[in-house]
Design a protein around this motif. Structure first.
Motif, short mmCIF file in Angstrom:
data_model
loop_
_atom_site.label_atom_id
_atom_site.label_comp_id
_atom_site.label_asym_id
_atom_site.label_seq_id
_atom_site.Cartn_x
_atom_site.Cartn_y
_atom_site.Cartn_z
N TRP B 143 0.83 -1.22 0.00
CA TRP B 143 0.00 0.00 0.00
C TRP B 143 0.85 1.26 0.00
O TRP B 143 0.42 2.30 -0.45
N ARG B 144 2.09 1.15 0.47
CA ARG B 144 2.96 2.31 0.50
C ARG B 144 3.36 2.76 -0.92
O ARG B 144 3.79 3.88 -1.12
N ASN B 262 -1.97 -4.93 1.65
CA ASN B 262 -2.61 -3.80 2.34
C ASN B 262 -2.04 -3.62 3.75
O ASN B 262 -1.13 -4.35 4.14
N ARG B 263 -2.57 -2.66 4.49
CA ARG B 263 -2.02 -2.35 5.82
C ARG B 263 -2.06 -3.55 6.75
O ARG B 263 -1.30 -3.63 7.72
#
Lengths: 496, 496
Positions: B143-144, B262-263
């Motif tokens: 996600w970054r 994702n996170r």
């Protein structure tokens, strides 16, 4: 230099070629694509190219040129019109033969529809003289229609067997100027004007010293009567041709029957030039200044000129420092500087330092809690790797001046390197020895293509140019290879 | 209006289509090339496109986008990866099958070298989703790395059977934005943001009113879950789709297997948008404002905003007037206006007036010997064809303000025309009658592709969009064609 990202960089001294390839990818400039020989220019690399594009475009317009756009495709038959041109360009190129795909008989994927064969094949332009002169034919009737001073920013394709990012790719971006003139003198003057524009651009914006000269007949553009080039020296002592400007005589006018009525009402063929620089300049820029920590960018072409990195432990420190940075950023932007605050919360400062060094940002400004208190910053220069403490007060103006200093320093450093590696060589033995170490060898040459070819075969060195500025070469001597009389020295080097 | 150049112009009222073709060529904007369906964009036309390009580029960057460059060629197999996409784009395209030419056996010209057949054919990009998503696969891990907000300025090729300059050409210039997001919401928001950017650009810079809406499923981009468009009305009442922005869902991410962590560390497919405008905007600009005297350009996009024509008999008069003009030009340039003095010595003033009217220059300033004495100029507006005498003193500021006035007037005029030609239609009889006269018909529709298709077959009208601004369309009613219930009106029109 601290830690991190650049650790995996190849050393420039160990393997220059690998260092270059490595750097282009690691600094996020470009990468290979899924299509053989074609590159993807990544946002950071493209931002540098955009700066080059903008500045060159300004210089072209200031010298009276206008942009236009001509077709991507060239009918196959056009290439054969100019005899030397077809020799030079028709060999390796992308040929469009069909205009339709259809679902494959097995239902999986698509195949070329054999019913959609083109009557005449189209070539993806390797350069646009032919299609442009075919167009100019309709634009030119009388001397009042001349000169035509057009430039085009475009992609071109030359099917290269061995490719390297920016230096030699199947598709590349470039600009190609194509001008039409009433007289030989005007056309020669234009070709000289544009090589001078390229030289100024290289020196002033790329901080890259160049020699301006004529190409030897062998190295001329296919279809030109004279080719001027700018030649730069890379850090490994190899030469790189960074831009060319061609006096095309009446060759293309004759091939496409472009005549004009002169002031006396008589018909004559039109005189032509063409000139271009490409994304190859990116390669030249990288190899002129960069080091083992990564890219080094001259401020004039750096998408980010100043990066600011906050150092903090607590949220309160963070907020106070970043708020101060925002103020400084604004004052710098008011001076025309482009500034980025690297506020990423998942990376340590040392990692950030290394990353921005890798990306060649000219100046780094760091503020920690103590700096905030004392009203100072720590400023680091990418070109000299030096650090100093400076007051926040008046920093914008100080940094603006520093940009000029860095720009000049990079140029002078590259110039010194270049000058240290130009050698007058007068014996064949010395030539063979010296050429192994790189550099420009100023030698006498008998002026024949045969000698040029033999020297190339034996040493891989070619005549880069017959200089018309930058060095005093007019003198009597004897050809390095044949001993025949010669009136001037030329530059031999191995080249990219 | 006086004499000369524009005499040969077709009347807009007699034959709109011929008037357009005529105007594009006579105003020196573009012309057909030797390559079927490909145009040459001439310097004057390209200068307008450059202004569009610059302004759009500023707006893209202001919304966080960066430029990059992806290959011209797409491996054939890539096109088949996304099922609907191949349906939409693989049909008519330029197929590269070989990479070499050789001298023909009879020694005349060149032929395709049969030994240089490519293992896999390459398609000249008709749009770049496939090659870009194949690239993004390597750029996205977590996600970054998101969002990725890239734009590309490029040429594309779609093999069109019937072409018209700017409106439909085999090769055209455009920009294509391609973004990658972590969530559906973000991607939808981006697609909406960009169609809003296009609408603002059309209204503010092109002085062209547009309706923003969704495309019907039938008219969607091949591979999109939702397509937004801006729709403009040309002076003949036909619609022109001037820009589109697509929410692509996870279709391309799935086709090219682009997943991100994702996170929470879980893998998910990335969400996509793409959006583009092209040199078709040139056609829209021309057909929004121009008249029987030629092009009418909004000041915001006019390469020359003010043309100055001296009127004189003697050399002394000429020199004094041109000297005065140079002063006025300088003061205007200081206000950011672009000014040209037409000092050609072989053409009468009336001829020059007509030529600059044809080229759509917003303001003409004339100075004759009497004006020189009285300190006045004669100023003519292109948009209203009105003339007035104005003092030279303070002219620059007056003209600068006038530019805004003209820009607003053109928009309002086009808006009034558009609004006068939008009709609520509730019966099929009325629909068939009205559609013959052009305009946007706001009608109820039952929401099925079948009905849409039948209406198209019978009337050549298509659903331009399901508006989301610009008109109140949410209301209950019955489909114009089937009588089935409908909750909102949509726009039907014949379109370019």
């Amino acid at each position: 230099m601290s830690e991190a990202v650049n650790k995996e960089m190849t050393n420039r001294e160990d393997d220059y070629s690998k260092w270059y390839n490595n750097l282009v990818v690691k600094a996020d400039l470009a990468e290979q694509s899924a299509v053989r020989g074609c590159m993807v220019i990544k946002p950071y690399g493209y931002a540098i190219w955009e700066k080059m594009h903008e500045q060159l475009d300004r210089m072209f317009k200031a010298t009276g040129h206008q942009n236009a756009y001509f077709p991507l495709f060239i009918p196959k038959s056009f290439l054969s019109r100019e005899a030397e041109h077809v020799e030079g360009f028709a060999k390796e190129c992308a040929v469009v033969t069909h205009h339709r795909l259809k679902v494959s008989p097995d239902g999986k994927g698509v195949v070329v529809d054999p019913d959609a064969r083109l009557e005449e094949e189209l070539i993806v332009r390797p350069t646009s003289e032919t299609i442009i002169w075919n167009t100019y034919k309709n634009w030119i009737k009388s001397w009042r229609d001349l000169p035509i001073l057009c430039n085009q920013w475009a992609n071109v394709v030359r099917w290269e067997m061995r490719t390297r990012l920016f230096l030699r790719t199947a598709e590349f971006l470039w600009q190609e100027g194509h001008t039409a003139h009433a007289t030989r003198e005007e056309a020669v003057e234009e070709a000289q004007r544009m090589v001078a524009v390229y030289a100024e651009f290289a020196r002033k914006y790329m901080a890259m010293p160049v020699v301006v000269g004529h190409k030897s007949e062998t190295e001329r553009f296919a279809g030109a009567l004279d080719t001027y080039s700018i030649e730069a020296m890379m850090q490994d002592g190899k030469a790189l041709q960074a831009g060319t400007s061609h006096f095309l005589g009446q060759n293309f006018a004759k091939a496409f029957d472009v005549q004009y009525a002169n002031r006396e009402g008589k018909l004559d063929y039109v005189w032509a030039t063409s000139w271009g620089v490409s994304t190859r300049l990116m390669g030249a820029l990288i190899m002129s200044h960069s080091d083992n920590n990564g890219l080094v960018l001259p401020p004039a072409l750096a998408p980010i000129q100043v990066v600011m990195v906050p150092i903090f432990k607590t949220d309160a420190e963070h907020d106070a420092i970043v708020a101060r940075m925002e103020q400084i950023k604004k004052s710098m932007e008011a001076e025309g500087l482009s500034v980025k605050i690297d506020d990423r919360d998942n990376l340590r400062p040392g990692f950030k330092f290394a990353e921005w060094e890798l990306k060649g940002v000219p100046v780094r400004v760091v503020i920690g809690p103590r700096d905030l208190e004392s009203g100072n910053v720590e400023l680091a220069r990418r070109d000299t790797s030096t650090k100093e403490s400076l007051p926040q007060e008046g920093l914008a103006l100080r940094v603006k001046a520093l940009m000029d200093e860095i720009q000049a320093n990079l140029y002078n450093k590259a110039l010194k390197f270049r000058d240290d590696n130009v050698f007058k060589v007068d014996t064949w033995e010395e030539f063979k020895e010296k050429i192994e170490k790189g550099g420009f060898l100023l030698c006498h040459w008998d002026g024949t293509a045969e000698t040029e070819e033999k020297i190339k075969e034996e040493t891989k060195a070619t005549i880069r140019c017959i200089p018309i500025d930058s060095c005093v070469c007019e003198e009597e001597g004897r050809c390095i290879y044949t001993g025949k009389p010669s009136h001037r020295r030329v530059i031999f080097a191995r080249a990219y």
